[in-house]
Design a protein around this motif. Structure first.
Motif, PDB file in Angstrom:
ATOM      1  N   LEU A 148       0.951  -1.166   0.023  1.00 37.67           N
ATOM      2  CA  LEU A 148       0.081   0.122   0.040  1.00 37.67           C
ATOM      3  C   LEU A 148       0.911   1.432  -0.055  1.00 37.67           C
ATOM      4  O   LEU A 148       1.714   1.301   0.802  1.00 37.67           O
ATOM      5  N   HIS A 149       0.670   2.150  -1.034  1.00 40.37           N
ATOM      6  CA  HIS A 149       1.603   3.323  -1.081  1.00 40.37           C
ATOM      7  C   HIS A 149       0.523   4.460  -0.653  1.00 40.37           C
ATOM      8  O   HIS A 149      -0.455   4.580  -1.405  1.00 40.37           O
ATOM      9  N   LEU A 150       0.740   5.338   0.258  1.00 36.38           N
ATOM     10  CA  LEU A 150      -0.210   6.195   0.686  1.00 36.38           C
ATOM     11  C   LEU A 150       0.435   7.624   0.187  1.00 36.38           C
ATOM     12  O   LEU A 150       1.590   8.092   0.446  1.00 36.38           O
ATOM     13  N   TYR A 151      -0.603   8.651  -0.304  1.00 38.62           N
ATOM     14  CA  TYR A 151      -0.299   9.953  -0.625  1.00 38.62           C
ATOM     15  C   TYR A 151      -0.821  10.721   0.594  1.00 38.62           C
ATOM     16  O   TYR A 151      -2.030  10.771   0.964  1.00 38.62           O
ATOM     17  N   ASN A 152       0.160  11.459   1.078  1.00 38.30           N
ATOM     18  CA  ASN A 152      -0.390  12.670   1.939  1.00 38.30           C
ATOM     19  C   ASN A 152      -1.240  12.060   3.152  1.00 38.30           C
ATOM     20  O   ASN A 152      -2.303  12.557   3.490  1.00 38.30           O
ATOM     21  N   PRO A 153      -0.712  10.819   3.833  1.00 39.07           N
ATOM     22  CA  PRO A 153      -1.509  10.093   4.925  1.00 39.07           C
ATOM     23  C   PRO A 153      -1.475  11.085   5.934  1.00 39.07           C
ATOM     24  O   PRO A 153      -0.373  11.723   6.569  1.00 39.07           O
ATOM     25  N   ASP A 154      -2.579  11.041   6.880  1.00 40.50           N
ATOM     26  CA  ASP A 154      -2.577  11.627   8.329  1.00 40.50           C
ATOM     27  C   ASP A 154      -2.686  10.601   9.196  1.00 40.50           C
ATOM     28  O   ASP A 154      -2.382   9.376   8.774  1.00 40.50           O
ATOM     29  N   ASN A 155      -2.306  10.676  10.536  1.00 46.84           N
ATOM     30  CA  ASN A 155      -2.238   9.717  11.554  1.00 46.84           C
ATOM     31  C   ASN A 155      -3.405   8.680  11.572  1.00 46.84           C
ATOM     32  O   ASN A 155      -3.181   7.593  11.743  1.00 46.84           O
ATOM     33  N   GLU A 156      -4.427   9.002  11.258  1.00 48.19           N
ATOM     34  CA  GLU A 156      -5.649   8.080  11.316  1.00 48.19           C
ATOM     35  C   GLU A 156      -5.574   7.099  10.116  1.00 48.19           C
ATOM     36  O   GLU A 156      -5.904   6.067  10.378  1.00 48.19           O
ATOM     37  N   LEU A 157      -5.239   7.439   9.007  1.00 47.48           N
ATOM     38  CA  LEU A 157      -5.139   6.735   7.805  1.00 47.48           C
ATOM     39  C   LEU A 157      -3.906   5.626   8.104  1.00 47.48           C
ATOM     40  O   LEU A 157      -4.015   4.362   7.801  1.00 47.48           O
ATOM     41  N   ILE A 158      -2.926   6.094   8.509  1.00 47.41           N
ATOM     42  CA  ILE A 158      -1.537   5.207   8.966  1.00 47.41           C
ATOM     43  C   ILE A 158      -1.919   4.195   9.814  1.00 47.41           C
ATOM     44  O   ILE A 158      -1.684   2.849   9.742  1.00 47.41           O
ATOM     45  N   SER A 159      -2.868   4.620  10.968  1.00 50.09           N
ATOM     46  CA  SER A 159      -3.359   3.868  11.969  1.00 50.09           C
ATOM     47  C   SER A 159      -4.283   2.780  11.538  1.00 50.09           C
ATOM     48  O   SER A 159      -4.125   1.311  11.761  1.00 50.09           O
ATOM     49  N   ALA A 160      -5.139   3.081  10.511  1.00 50.50           N
ATOM     50  CA  ALA A 160      -6.049   2.132   9.945  1.00 50.50           C
ATOM     51  C   ALA A 160      -5.091   1.048   9.088  1.00 50.50           C
ATOM     52  O   ALA A 160      -5.527  -0.157   9.075  1.00 50.50           O
ATOM     53  N   ILE A 161      -4.271   1.478   8.310  1.00 50.92           N
ATOM     54  CA  ILE A 161      -3.441   0.477   7.731  1.00 50.92           C
ATOM     55  C   ILE A 161      -2.630  -0.425   8.517  1.00 50.92           C
ATOM     56  O   ILE A 161      -2.458  -1.450   8.213  1.00 50.92           O
ATOM     57  N   GLU A 162      -2.163   0.204   9.426  1.00 53.06           N
ATOM     58  CA  GLU A 162      -1.368  -0.595  10.516  1.00 53.06           C
ATOM     59  C   GLU A 162      -2.192  -1.554  10.936  1.00 53.06           C
ATOM     60  O   GLU A 162      -1.828  -2.812  11.478  1.00 53.06           O
ATOM     61  N   THR A 163      -3.563  -1.340  11.475  1.00 55.27           N
ATOM     62  CA  THR A 163      -4.529  -2.335  11.926  1.00 55.27           C
ATOM     63  C   THR A 163      -4.738  -3.545  10.890  1.00 55.27           C
ATOM     64  O   THR A 163      -4.745  -4.605  11.274  1.00 55.27           O
ATOM     65  N   ILE A 164      -4.714  -3.155   9.738  1.00 56.27           N
ATOM     66  CA  ILE A 164      -5.081  -4.086   8.769  1.00 56.27           C
ATOM     67  C   ILE A 164      -3.863  -5.096   8.509  1.00 56.27           C
ATOM     68  O   ILE A 164      -3.964  -6.191   8.449  1.00 56.27           O
ATOM     69  N   SER A 165      -2.743  -4.364   8.667  1.00 60.70           N
ATOM     70  CA  SER A 165      -1.476  -5.276   8.327  1.00 60.70           C
ATOM     71  C   SER A 165      -1.245  -6.087   9.524  1.00 60.70           C
ATOM     72  O   SER A 165      -0.936  -7.377   9.323  1.00 60.70           O
ATOM     73  N   LYS A 166      -1.593  -5.943  10.757  1.00 59.44           N
ATOM     74  CA  LYS A 166      -1.681  -6.742  11.798  1.00 59.44           C
ATOM     75  C   LYS A 166      -2.617  -7.784  11.937  1.00 59.44           C
ATOM     76  O   LYS A 166      -2.291  -8.891  12.464  1.00 59.44           O
ATOM     77  N   ASN A 167      -3.729  -7.588  11.549  1.00 62.04           N
ATOM     78  CA  ASN A 167      -4.778  -8.612  11.590  1.00 62.04           C
ATOM     79  C   ASN A 167      -4.762  -9.569  10.249  1.00 62.04           C
ATOM     80  O   ASN A 167      -5.282 -10.335  10.496  1.00 62.04           O
ATOM     81  N   TYR A 168      -4.000  -9.061   9.173  1.00 61.27           N
ATOM     82  CA  TYR A 168      -3.632  -9.981   8.232  1.00 61.27           C
ATOM     83  C   TYR A 168      -2.171 -10.327   7.724  1.00 61.27           C
ATOM     84  O   TYR A 168      -1.916 -10.030   6.589  1.00 61.27           O
ATOM     85  N   PRO A 169      -1.613 -10.870   8.581  1.00 65.32           N
ATOM     86  CA  PRO A 169      -0.046 -11.030   8.494  1.00 65.32           C
ATOM     87  C   PRO A 169       0.043 -11.870   7.147  1.00 65.32           C
ATOM     88  O   PRO A 169       1.219 -11.685   6.742  1.00 65.32           O
ATOM     89  N   ASP A 170      -0.684 -12.936   6.677  1.00 67.69           N
ATOM     90  CA  ASP A 170      -0.458 -13.648   5.686  1.00 67.69           C
ATOM     91  C   ASP A 170      -0.331 -12.811   4.462  1.00 67.69           C
ATOM     92  O   ASP A 170       0.473 -13.333   3.289  1.00 67.69           O
ATOM     93  N   LEU A 171      -0.645 -11.499   4.296  1.00 68.93           N
ATOM     94  CA  LEU A 171      -0.628 -10.920   3.133  1.00 68.93           C
ATOM     95  C   LEU A 171       0.857 -10.041   3.132  1.00 68.93           C
ATOM     96  O   LEU A 171       1.061  -9.403   2.174  1.00 68.93           O
ATOM     97  N   ASP A 172       1.516 -10.193   4.073  1.00 67.15           N
ATOM     98  CA  ASP A 172       2.609  -9.282   4.099  1.00 67.15           C
ATOM     99  C   ASP A 172       2.571  -8.020   3.677  1.00 67.15           C
ATOM    100  O   ASP A 172       3.308  -7.641   2.955  1.00 67.15           O
ATOM    101  N   ILE A 173       1.726  -7.277   4.439  1.00 67.72           N
ATOM    102  CA  ILE A 173       1.293  -5.917   3.752  1.00 67.72           C
ATOM    103  C   ILE A 173       2.338  -4.917   4.259  1.00 67.72           C
ATOM    104  O   ILE A 173       2.880  -4.634   5.175  1.00 67.72           O
ATOM    105  N   SER A 174       3.304  -4.407   2.869  1.00 69.26           N
ATOM    106  CA  SER A 174       4.182  -3.424   3.153  1.00 69.26           C
ATOM    107  C   SER A 174       3.600  -2.189   3.026  1.00 69.26           C
ATOM    108  O   SER A 174       2.635  -2.100   2.234  1.00 69.26           O
ATOM    109  N   THR A 175       4.127  -1.206   3.691  1.00 73.21           N
ATOM    110  CA  THR A 175       3.414   0.291   3.392  1.00 73.21           C
ATOM    111  C   THR A 175       4.723   1.313   2.954  1.00 73.21           C
ATOM    112  O   THR A 175       5.697   1.183   4.058  1.00 73.21           O
ATOM    113  N   SER A 176       4.423   2.176   2.168  1.00 71.30           N
ATOM    114  CA  SER A 176       5.176   3.427   1.977  1.00 71.30           C
ATOM    115  C   SER A 176       4.223   4.717   1.732  1.00 71.30           C
ATOM    116  O   SER A 176       3.103   4.317   1.497  1.00 71.30           O
TER     117      SER A 176
END
Length: 186
Positions: A51-79
């Motif tokens: 997932l590549h984010l444009y101009n993220p705020d803390n709320e968006l980053i937190s939402a993505i981190e939650t998804i990443s923690k809940n679904y480790p099989d997807l190895d969600i990398s983020t930039s």
């Protein structure tokens, strides 16, 4: 230069392709969350995710981190990257996506799928043996409006030097174009 990692890819299982999705907060809420869920329901054990984010705020980053923690099989990398607003921000987002693709391509050994955030997966991802030998595949449906027939809705880049060379050329061209003020949205 403006590409910042929140979480680098951990799994380079070469049998799995990594899906690249780029979006801002508005597109996340409107489209990308549905695309992420469609990947979870159809390809949870078949694809990895970036997932590549444009101009993220803390709320968006937190939402993505939650998804990443809940679904480790997807190895969600983020930039992410911060893009100064302009009168044609859509042009910047669409163009900078290719720069981010290049930076991701350098980090991973997987095949790479770039898909528009407003798309969905409806079935398990499979690639035929014939297509598996291709370096780059561009797909766009026939039933979209004429003005949207741009072959960037779905792109597949194999883990070859040719795909890396193409991405660096595209990234350099688009960065030069944007820095010279050519940001007209079509």
């Amino acid at each position: 230069e403006n590409f910042i990692w929140l979480k680098k890819p951990q799994n380079n299982n070469l049998s799995l392709s990594r899906v690249f999705i780029a979006f801002d907060k508005q597109y996340y809420l409107k489209h990308a969350l549905s695309l992420i869920k469609s990947i979870l329901f159809t390809n949870k054990n078949n694809l990895l995710l970036h997932l590549h984010l444009y101009n993220p705020d803390n709320e968006l980053i937190s939402a993505i981190e939650t998804i990443s923690k809940n679904y480790p099989d997807l190895d969600i990398s983020t930039s992410y990257e911060i893009i100064k607003y302009s009168n044609n921000i859509k042009t910047y987002y669409a163009s900078r996506r290719f720069v981010a693709l290049y930076f991701l391509r350098k980090e991973i050994q997987n095949n790479l799928i770039s898909i528009d955030a407003d798309a969905l997966f409806f079935a398990k991802w499979q690639i035929t043996q014939k297509l598996n030998k291709k370096d780059i595949i561009s797909i766009y449906p026939n039933d979209i409006p004429l003005w949207e027939k741009i072959p960037a809705a779905f792109l597949y880049f194999s883990k070859t030097d040719i795909s890396l060379k193409l991405l660096i050329k595209i990234a350099k061209l688009l960065e030069a174009n944007l820095s010279s003020g050519n940001n007209l949205w079509f």
